[in-house]
Design a protein around this motif. Sequence first.
Motif, mmCIF file in Angstrom:
data_model
loop_
_atom_site.group_PDB
_atom_site.id
_atom_site.type_symbol
_atom_site.label_atom_id
_atom_site.label_comp_id
_atom_site.label_asym_id
_atom_site.label_seq_id
_atom_site.Cartn_x
_atom_site.Cartn_y
_atom_site.Cartn_z
ATOM 1 N N ILE A 1 8.266 7.647 4.042
ATOM 2 C CA ILE A 1 7.977 7.188 2.681
ATOM 3 C C ILE A 1 6.995 6.040 2.928
ATOM 4 O O ILE A 1 7.377 4.988 3.425
ATOM 5 C CB ILE A 1 9.250 6.693 1.960
ATOM 6 N N ILE A 2 5.723 6.294 2.652
ATOM 7 C CA ILE A 2 4.585 5.463 3.075
ATOM 8 C C ILE A 2 4.593 5.379 4.616
ATOM 9 O O ILE A 2 4.256 6.358 5.237
ATOM 10 C CB ILE A 2 4.602 4.065 2.430
ATOM 11 N N ASN A 3 5.065 4.255 5.198
ATOM 12 C CA ASN A 3 4.979 4.149 6.662
ATOM 13 C C ASN A 3 6.332 4.060 7.344
ATOM 14 O O ASN A 3 6.420 3.754 8.523
ATOM 15 C CB ASN A 3 4.148 2.918 7.049
ATOM 16 N N THR B 1 12.415 8.066 6.215
ATOM 17 C CA THR B 1 13.546 8.040 5.280
ATOM 18 C C THR B 1 14.804 7.514 5.958
ATOM 19 O O THR B 1 15.537 6.708 5.396
ATOM 20 C CB THR B 1 13.809 9.478 4.782
ATOM 21 N N TYR C 1 10.367 14.359 -2.515
ATOM 22 C CA TYR C 1 9.712 13.576 -1.464
ATOM 23 C C TYR C 1 8.428 12.923 -1.988
ATOM 24 O O TYR C 1 8.156 11.746 -1.758
ATOM 25 C CB TYR C 1 9.408 14.506 -0.290
ATOM 26 N N ASN D 1 7.450 8.833 -2.518
ATOM 27 C CA ASN D 1 6.262 8.164 -1.986
ATOM 28 C C ASN D 1 5.491 7.424 -3.067
ATOM 29 O O ASN D 1 5.042 6.308 -2.861
ATOM 30 C CB ASN D 1 5.351 9.184 -1.287
ATOM 31 N N TYR E 1 7.775 4.337 -4.365
ATOM 32 C CA TYR E 1 7.831 3.243 -3.382
ATOM 33 C C TYR E 1 6.440 2.605 -3.264
ATOM 34 O O TYR E 1 6.320 1.402 -3.100
ATOM 35 C CB TYR E 1 8.314 3.739 -2.014
ATOM 36 N N GLY E 2 5.399 3.417 -3.392
ATOM 37 C CA GLY E 2 4.032 2.891 -3.344
ATOM 38 C C GLY E 2 3.775 1.939 -4.499
ATOM 39 O O GLY E 2 3.159 0.888 -4.323
#
Length: 286
Positions: free
Chosen positions: A32-34, A37, A258, A262, A265-266
């Motif tokens: 999730i970005i970098n 999970t 998914y 992303n 959360y971004g």
Amino acid sequence: MKKIRKAVIPVAGMGTRFLPVTKTIPKEMLPIINKPTLQYLIEEAVNSGIEEILLITNPYKKAIEDYFDVSYELEDRLLKNNKLEQLEMLQKISSMVKVYYIRQGEPLGTGHAISLAKTFIGNEPFAIMYGDDLIKSEIPALKQLIDVYEKYDCNVIGVQKVDPNVVNRYGIIDYEDEKTGKIKGLVEKPKIGELPSNYAGLGRYILKSEIFDELEKIDKVNGEYLLTDAMLRLMKKQPFYDCRFEGIYYDIGNQFGYLKANIEYGLEREDIRGELMKYVNNFNEK
Ligand code: UTP
């Protein structure tokens, strides 16, 4: 009352809904970005007071064991290059909590995976977190379940209300008393129109160690031993309550779930939010 100190995270599933990438990359390691999970889950456990974690893994998921181990070479290089911020980030991962591993030779289902934790758990109540169920919340979701356990000294299932049109994807709660949250049953993937309630169990549980006796007694269903079947047996002997946890739930084993994780959360990241908003708005106007 015994404290909840241990968590089991089964991550040995095949991730067929996310093929082909899951051929070599465990779905629980999809970022999730970098950040994978699984790291969010482990942080949730640590922030809920968990001291030891057992991951049920398999021979194809070595990336998981490597990720939570120390990487001397990389750390040494970062130190030499004075990249101290990144070094600290890596050191945090390997020192967060004690992580242990057991391999599930064959993916024989969630019930079989959890049964492998018997010796690790002993006779303590413990937490289960499904490796592909991500929950974004202010108070860690698992902590919210532990609070219910401490109130009633009972087994607990983390639930949320779900859209009645997609309930056939989940295990749906059958209440003895919907007001107090006392549970009497659980129906796996019911047909739309045959729902005992609109609440679904979403990958967080607190269970008493007697679950292991029940896990030994269940039969396979479509080739898998299901944790749900063992819980149904235990419900006849011990109380189960729900925890309607506050937070946003993402099924990262599902491709759209998914993607949503992303984006959301971004949108919470200060360094990404502005650009992402601009991008999404621009996209809307097209
Ligand atoms: P899922 O049923 O969501 O995982 O199990 P799956 O079998 O990988 O999913 P698909 O349908 O094939 O995409 C919930 C959690 O339990 C683990 C999974 O890794 C996931 O984190 N699991 C499942 C095991 O550890 N072992 C199993 O035999 C099955």
